[in-house]
Each structure stands twice: as C-alpha cells, then as structure tokens.
Design an enzyme around this catalytic site. Sequence first.
Site, mmCIF file in Angstrom:
data_model
loop_
_atom_site.group_PDB
_atom_site.id
_atom_site.type_symbol
_atom_site.label_atom_id
_atom_site.label_comp_id
_atom_site.label_asym_id
_atom_site.label_seq_id
_atom_site.Cartn_x
_atom_site.Cartn_y
_atom_site.Cartn_z
ATOM 1 N N LYS A 133 0.690 -1.065 0.119
ATOM 2 C CA LYS A 133 -0.126 0.070 0.029
ATOM 3 C C LYS A 133 0.584 1.391 0.074
ATOM 4 O O LYS A 133 2.160 1.180 0.222
ATOM 5 C CB LYS A 133 -0.827 0.145 1.442
ATOM 6 C CG LYS A 133 -2.039 -1.044 1.081
ATOM 7 C CD LYS A 133 -3.099 -0.995 2.340
ATOM 8 C CE LYS A 133 -4.093 -2.068 2.275
ATOM 9 N NZ LYS A 133 -5.100 -1.621 3.382
ATOM 10 N N TYR B 4 -12.256 -1.672 -3.903
ATOM 11 C CA TYR B 4 -12.894 -1.972 -2.425
ATOM 12 C C TYR B 4 -14.308 -1.767 -2.695
ATOM 13 O O TYR B 4 -14.865 -1.520 -1.558
ATOM 14 C CB TYR B 4 -12.216 -1.098 -1.624
ATOM 15 C CG TYR B 4 -11.008 -1.307 -0.956
ATOM 16 C CD1 TYR B 4 -10.728 -2.498 -0.219
ATOM 17 C CD2 TYR B 4 -9.647 -0.482 -1.208
ATOM 18 C CE1 TYR B 4 -9.379 -2.786 0.474
ATOM 19 C CE2 TYR B 4 -8.460 -0.849 -0.662
ATOM 20 C CZ TYR B 4 -8.328 -1.941 -0.029
ATOM 21 O OH TYR B 4 -7.106 -2.455 0.723
ATOM 22 N N PHE C 88 -15.559 3.958 6.971
ATOM 23 C CA PHE C 88 -14.123 4.285 6.604
ATOM 24 C C PHE C 88 -13.939 4.335 5.165
ATOM 25 O O PHE C 88 -12.708 4.268 4.650
ATOM 26 C CB PHE C 88 -13.215 3.263 7.471
ATOM 27 C CG PHE C 88 -13.235 1.728 7.109
ATOM 28 C CD1 PHE C 88 -12.893 1.146 6.025
ATOM 29 C CD2 PHE C 88 -13.958 1.022 7.942
ATOM 30 C CE1 PHE C 88 -13.038 -0.133 5.629
ATOM 31 C CE2 PHE C 88 -14.211 -0.489 7.766
ATOM 32 C CZ PHE C 88 -13.685 -1.058 6.652
ATOM 33 N N ARG D 131 -2.274 -14.085 4.074
ATOM 34 C CA ARG D 131 -2.844 -13.445 5.099
ATOM 35 C C ARG D 131 -2.092 -13.764 6.401
ATOM 36 O O ARG D 131 -2.127 -12.864 7.222
ATOM 37 C CB ARG D 131 -4.433 -13.806 5.202
ATOM 38 C CG ARG D 131 -5.097 -13.279 3.970
ATOM 39 C CD ARG D 131 -6.809 -13.108 4.298
ATOM 40 N NE ARG D 131 -7.210 -12.222 5.143
ATOM 41 C CZ ARG D 131 -7.652 -11.015 5.358
ATOM 42 N NH1 ARG D 131 -7.339 -10.317 3.947
ATOM 43 N NH2 ARG D 131 -8.044 -10.264 6.125
ATOM 44 N N THR E 137 -5.731 -7.281 10.454
ATOM 45 C CA THR E 137 -5.828 -5.826 9.922
ATOM 46 C C THR E 137 -5.416 -4.696 10.726
ATOM 47 O O THR E 137 -4.868 -3.775 10.055
ATOM 48 C CB THR E 137 -7.332 -5.747 9.566
ATOM 49 O OG1 THR E 137 -7.849 -6.961 8.903
ATOM 50 C CG2 THR E 137 -7.767 -4.671 8.948
ATOM 51 N N ARG F 230 2.291 -6.781 8.745
ATOM 52 C CA ARG F 230 1.621 -5.567 9.331
ATOM 53 C C ARG F 230 2.352 -5.139 10.682
ATOM 54 O O ARG F 230 2.062 -3.889 10.934
ATOM 55 C CB ARG F 230 0.027 -5.878 9.363
ATOM 56 C CG ARG F 230 -0.370 -5.797 7.756
ATOM 57 C CD ARG F 230 -1.929 -6.310 7.910
ATOM 58 N NE ARG F 230 -2.551 -5.952 6.747
ATOM 59 C CZ ARG F 230 -3.897 -6.229 6.333
ATOM 60 N NH1 ARG F 230 -4.390 -7.388 7.143
ATOM 61 N NH2 ARG F 230 -4.628 -5.815 5.343
ATOM 62 N N ASN G 83 -2.188 -0.069 7.041
ATOM 63 C CA ASN G 83 -1.600 -1.190 7.553
ATOM 64 C C ASN G 83 -0.968 -1.658 6.460
ATOM 65 O O ASN G 83 -0.570 -3.042 6.525
ATOM 66 C CB ASN G 83 -2.980 -2.052 8.008
ATOM 67 C CG ASN G 83 -3.853 -2.244 6.856
ATOM 68 O OD1 ASN G 83 -3.893 -1.769 5.695
ATOM 69 N ND2 ASN G 83 -4.835 -2.836 7.253
ATOM 70 N N HIS H 57 -2.367 -5.221 1.469
ATOM 71 C CA HIS H 57 -3.532 -6.037 1.160
ATOM 72 C C HIS H 57 -3.222 -7.517 0.907
ATOM 73 O O HIS H 57 -2.425 -7.827 0.399
ATOM 74 C CB HIS H 57 -4.293 -5.282 0.129
ATOM 75 C CG HIS H 57 -5.576 -6.084 -0.505
ATOM 76 N ND1 HIS H 57 -6.614 -5.916 0.365
ATOM 77 C CD2 HIS H 57 -5.424 -6.838 -1.457
ATOM 78 C CE1 HIS H 57 -7.713 -6.601 -0.380
ATOM 79 N NE2 HIS H 57 -6.966 -7.520 -1.446
ATOM 80 N N GLU I 23 -10.017 -9.494 -7.788
ATOM 81 C CA GLU I 23 -8.818 -8.560 -7.631
ATOM 82 C C GLU I 23 -7.626 -8.830 -8.539
ATOM 83 O O GLU I 23 -7.094 -7.879 -9.246
ATOM 84 C CB GLU I 23 -8.311 -8.671 -6.039
ATOM 85 C CG GLU I 23 -9.454 -8.137 -5.056
ATOM 86 C CD GLU I 23 -9.306 -8.681 -3.830
ATOM 87 O OE1 GLU I 23 -10.059 -8.239 -2.868
ATOM 88 O OE2 GLU I 23 -8.174 -9.090 -3.470
HETATM 89 P P1 DAT Z 1 -8.287 -6.734 5.348
HETATM 90 O O1 DAT Z 1 -7.319 -5.985 4.650
HETATM 91 O O2 DAT Z 1 -7.663 -7.296 6.553
HETATM 92 O O3 DAT Z 1 -8.859 -7.528 4.616
HETATM 93 P P2 DAT Z 1 -10.778 -5.461 5.513
HETATM 94 O O4 DAT Z 1 -11.112 -6.166 4.331
HETATM 95 O O5 DAT Z 1 -11.653 -5.656 6.760
HETATM 96 O O6 DAT Z 1 -9.188 -5.824 6.219
HETATM 97 O O7 DAT Z 1 -10.781 -3.858 5.414
HETATM 98 C C1 DAT Z 1 -10.062 -3.330 4.125
HETATM 99 C C2 DAT Z 1 -9.148 -2.249 4.515
HETATM 100 O O8 DAT Z 1 -9.716 -1.188 4.999
HETATM 101 C C3 DAT Z 1 -8.178 -2.594 5.611
HETATM 102 O O9 DAT Z 1 -7.104 -3.221 5.018
HETATM 103 C C4 DAT Z 1 -7.876 -1.078 6.289
HETATM 104 C C5 DAT Z 1 -9.468 -0.613 6.094
HETATM 105 N N1 DAT Z 1 -10.111 -0.593 7.332
HETATM 106 C C6 DAT Z 1 -10.601 -1.944 7.691
HETATM 107 N N2 DAT Z 1 -11.417 -1.663 9.098
HETATM 108 C C7 DAT Z 1 -11.221 -0.389 9.203
HETATM 109 C C8 DAT Z 1 -11.694 0.591 10.410
HETATM 110 N N3 DAT Z 1 -12.466 0.017 11.295
HETATM 111 N N4 DAT Z 1 -11.168 1.938 10.359
HETATM 112 C C9 DAT Z 1 -10.513 2.326 9.083
HETATM 113 N N5 DAT Z 1 -10.020 1.398 8.272
HETATM 114 C C10 DAT Z 1 -10.531 0.188 8.080
HETATM 115 MG MG MG Z 2 -10.284 -7.747 3.112
#
Ligand code: DAT
Ligand code: MG
Length: 137
Positions: free
Chosen positions: A9, A49, A57, A85, A91, A102, A112, A115, A126
């Site tokens: 990222k 996304y 968010f 993962r 996350t 991470r 973080n 991805h 994706e």
């Molecule tokens: P991951 O990237 O572990 O698959 P996710 O799919 O739930 O996690 O979310 C996608 C991205 O969105 C994540 O990498 C960072 C952001 N994100 C997730 N939860 C968040 C939150 N509570 N506040 C801010 N950003 C968040």
């Molecule tokens: Mg995800």
Amino acid sequence: MERTFAVIKPDAFAAGHAGRILARIHEAGFTLIGMKKIWLSEVQAGGFYHVHRDKPFFADLTGFMSSAPCVTLVLEAPQAIRRWRELMGATDPGKADEGTLRREFGTSIGRNALHGSDAPDTAAFEIGYFFSGMELL
Ligand code: DAT
Ligand code: MG
C-alpha cells in the site's frame, strides 16, 4: 497451486519498505507471478474496495489508496490465500502477531501497509481487476 492478490500500500511503498517486503515474500516460498507499480485514482480504488462501499471508513480508505503509488502483486503457492494473510497478520497492526508484516510495517488500522485477498472468489476478482492474462505468464 493457488494464486492470491497482494498490494504494497502507499504508506509502505512511500516509506521504502517494498524491497524488504518482497524479500520476505520470497523467503516465505511464494512465486511472484505478477508485479506492477500503479497510482490508483479514487474511482479505481473504490472499484477495488467495492465490498466496503457502505462502511464508515470507505472515503478514508479510497482517499488513502489513491494518495500515492502502490505495488500490486500476484503471488502463487499452495494455500497462497491463507498463507499470505498469515504472513501479513491482523488488519490492525496493533493486534497483529510478532513477526508479521503488518506488525512490522503498518502504523494504524487504516495505514496497514499491505492488502491480501480473503477467499478464492475475491482473489479471482482482484487479480483480474489489475492484471491481464498476458501479464501473468
Ligand atoms: P483486510 O485488509 O485485513 O482484508 P478489511 O477487508 O476488513 O481488512 O478492510 C479493508 C481495509 O479497510 C483494511 O485493510 C484497512 C481498512 N479498514 C478496515 N477496517 C477499518 C476501520 N475500522 N477503520 C479504518 N480503516 C479500516
Ligand atoms: Mg479484506
């Protein structure tokens, strides 16, 4: 063999961590099938996304992902989706296990560093969103 989609990222790429992250990917036994640097638009980040479009968010996420270049990757290994993962960690970098990427390179839940796809159907979507078949030979 299985393929997964990964992103270094904008936070991690701008901080100069791409080389160390790629080294860790190789050490973990993944084969690098695809790799390119890309600067997403906010609309392109939103398409990537789209499953999160109703989350509070979402605007911050797409703003961050389009704020600077990132590196997109296709990784191959047995159980690549699960194993990538695991190597990334949780996350939220503050909750990620010691030794995960991470934990080492992320700074907050929104920044973080990495991805990774979460299932075979999302990995297929994706990979196809960013790479053509000819780029994955
Ligand atoms: P991951 O990237 O572990 O698959 P996710 O799919 O739930 O996690 O979310 C996608 C991205 O969105 C994540 O990498 C960072 C952001 N994100 C997730 N939860 C968040 C939150 N509570 N506040 C801010 N950003 C968040
Ligand atoms: Mg995800």
